[in-house]
Design a protein around this motif. Structure first.
Motif, PDB file in Angstrom:
ATOM      1  N   LYS A 135      -3.685   1.397  18.097  1.00 53.78           N
ATOM      2  CA  LYS A 135      -4.512   2.344  18.957  1.00 53.78           C
ATOM      3  C   LYS A 135      -5.919   1.770  18.955  1.00 53.78           C
ATOM      4  CE  LYS A 135      -3.812   6.516  18.398  1.00 53.78           C
ATOM      5  NZ  LYS A 135      -3.394   7.076  19.707  1.00 53.78           N
ATOM      6  N   SER A 136      -6.610   1.891  20.393  1.00 55.24           N
ATOM      7  CA  SER A 136      -7.852   1.173  20.663  1.00 55.24           C
ATOM      8  C   SER A 136      -8.557   1.972  21.605  1.00 55.24           C
ATOM      9  CB  SER A 136      -7.816  -0.220  21.278  1.00 55.24           C
ATOM     10  OG  SER A 136      -9.025  -0.711  21.227  1.00 55.24           O
ATOM     11  N   GLU A 137      -9.750   2.761  21.212  1.00 54.25           N
ATOM     12  CA  GLU A 137     -10.324   3.550  22.102  1.00 54.25           C
ATOM     13  C   GLU A 137      -9.670   4.755  22.515  1.00 54.25           C
ATOM     14  OE1 GLU A 137     -12.389   1.182  24.924  1.00 54.25           O
ATOM     15  OE2 GLU A 137     -13.788   0.150  23.459  1.00 54.25           O
ATOM     16  N   TYR A 138      -8.919   5.339  21.624  1.00 50.26           N
ATOM     17  CA  TYR A 138      -8.008   6.387  21.986  1.00 50.26           C
ATOM     18  C   TYR A 138      -6.971   6.263  23.232  1.00 50.26           C
ATOM     19  CZ  TYR A 138     -12.317   8.678  20.044  1.00 50.26           C
ATOM     20  OH  TYR A 138     -13.420   9.035  19.416  1.00 50.26           O
ATOM     21  N   SER A 170      -9.362  -2.078  16.763  1.00 52.04           N
ATOM     22  CA  SER A 170      -8.397  -0.836  16.190  1.00 52.04           C
ATOM     23  C   SER A 170      -8.833  -0.395  14.900  1.00 52.04           C
ATOM     24  CB  SER A 170      -6.850  -1.377  16.260  1.00 52.04           C
ATOM     25  OG  SER A 170      -6.325  -0.191  16.000  1.00 52.04           O
ATOM     26  N   LYS A 171      -8.783   0.883  14.723  1.00 55.03           N
ATOM     27  CA  LYS A 171      -9.435   1.440  13.251  1.00 55.03           C
ATOM     28  C   LYS A 171      -7.964   1.315  12.589  1.00 55.03           C
ATOM     29  CE  LYS A 171     -11.739   5.062  11.211  1.00 55.03           C
ATOM     30  NZ  LYS A 171     -12.540   6.221  11.161  1.00 55.03           N
ATOM     31  N   ILE A 172      -7.653   0.413  11.687  1.00 58.34           N
ATOM     32  CA  ILE A 172      -6.588   0.111  10.873  1.00 58.34           C
ATOM     33  C   ILE A 172      -6.882  -0.789   9.793  1.00 58.34           C
ATOM     34  CG2 ILE A 172      -5.560  -1.761  12.305  1.00 58.34           C
ATOM     35  CD1 ILE A 172      -2.853  -0.750  11.172  1.00 58.34           C
ATOM     36  N   SER A 173      -6.356  -0.857   8.520  1.00 57.50           N
ATOM     37  CA  SER A 173      -6.682  -1.664   7.571  1.00 57.50           C
ATOM     38  C   SER A 173      -6.130  -3.049   7.875  1.00 57.50           C
ATOM     39  CB  SER A 173      -6.636  -1.349   6.399  1.00 57.50           C
ATOM     40  OG  SER A 173      -5.107  -1.392   6.105  1.00 57.50           O
ATOM     41  N   LEU A 174      -6.674  -4.183   7.434  1.00 59.37           N
ATOM     42  CA  LEU A 174      -6.175  -5.536   7.523  1.00 59.37           C
ATOM     43  C   LEU A 174      -4.838  -5.620   6.943  1.00 59.37           C
ATOM     44  CD1 LEU A 174      -6.270  -8.438   8.738  1.00 59.37           C
ATOM     45  CD2 LEU A 174      -7.791  -8.964   6.406  1.00 59.37           C
ATOM     46  N   ARG A 175      -4.701  -5.076   5.805  1.00 60.07           N
ATOM     47  CA  ARG A 175      -3.393  -5.192   5.160  1.00 60.07           C
ATOM     48  C   ARG A 175      -2.344  -4.294   5.769  1.00 60.07           C
ATOM     49  NH1 ARG A 175      -1.784  -6.202   0.088  1.00 60.07           N
ATOM     50  NH2 ARG A 175      -3.714  -6.613  -0.590  1.00 60.07           N
TER      51      ARG A 175
END
Length: 232
Positions: A135-138, A170-175
């Motif tokens: 998900k990137s920019e909604y 994207s708002k997500i952790s690298l892990r």
């Protein structure tokens, strides 16, 4: 044109392969007597076929096999016939027992051509399943895993850098993202970076350099040993 690399510490063996490739035609060949330089060029150029000797001045071709890109067709060349079974167990398309003549070399190349055609067909089939949804920019963005150079962690986001020079944030952790990537194809080299193994051209304990782009990424102390064991 079929792109090939031959790695062998015997100059005579390399000259024979060169002559046979020239006789067959349609082949661009590079030869290396140094396993280290040869493998470095394999990562950078990603040839169609790799001719690999097994015993080379303390370096084992058997060990190098595990570091070849999956897209490379492998043909072993060695004077020691007892390696034949082990070679085929490592998915070598053929095993050329020195000394060999042109006719035997030509048969090996025919097998390589068949392997490459089958690999291309499988690649097309698998590409549909090798997708990453972010998900990137909604918006939902679908990326091909094969186009990823490296992933960078930036605060609570990841920035996925792609082969065409673009990137996706994207708002997500690298892990979390790392867990969605094939572990045999991607490696964590730093707390902030995950890189595609096949894209690495050069490496040291402190940095890796990506093929084609020349981009340099840092290697964290915590990950140095793993990086050295994977790419050595």
């Amino acid at each position: 044109m079929m792109r090939c690399i031959a790695i062998d510490d015997e100059p005579i063996a390399l000259s024979i392969i060169s002559r046979y490739c020239e006789q067959r035609g349609g082949i661009v060949l590079e030869t290396y007597s140094s396993p280290r330089l040869g493998m470095q060029r394999v990562y950078e150029w990603r040839p169609d076929v790799v001719f690999l000797d097994i015993e080379m001045n303390g370096t084992s071709g058997i060990e190098l096999v595990h570091k070849l890109p999956s897209s490379c067709c492998l043909i072993f060349t060695t004077a020691y016939a007892h390696y034949a079974l082990e070679g085929f167990e490592l998915n070598a398309v053929d095993f050329l027992h020195k000394p060999y003549f042109y006719e035997r070399f030509d048969r090996a190349m025919q097998k390589a051509e068949q392997w490459l055609r089958m690999h291309d067909l499988l690649s097309v089939s698998e590409s549909a399943s090798r997708q990453l949804l972010l998900k990137s920019e909604y918006k939902n963005v679908t990326l091909s895993i094969d186009t990823i150079l490296y992933v960078e962690s930036i605060d609570n986001y990841v920035k996925v850098h792609l082969a065409d020079g673009t990137s996706v944030l994207s708002k997500i952790s690298l892990r979390s993202l790392e867990e969605q990537l094939p572990p045999e194809e991607f490696v964590r080299i730093h707390r902030s970076f995950v890189v595609s193994r096949s894209r690495v051209a050069k490496f040291t304990r402190t940095e890796v350099v990506l093929a084609k782009t020349g981009k340099t990424l840092p290697v964290g102390k915590k990950y140095a040993e793993e990086v050295m064991s994977l790419f050595r």
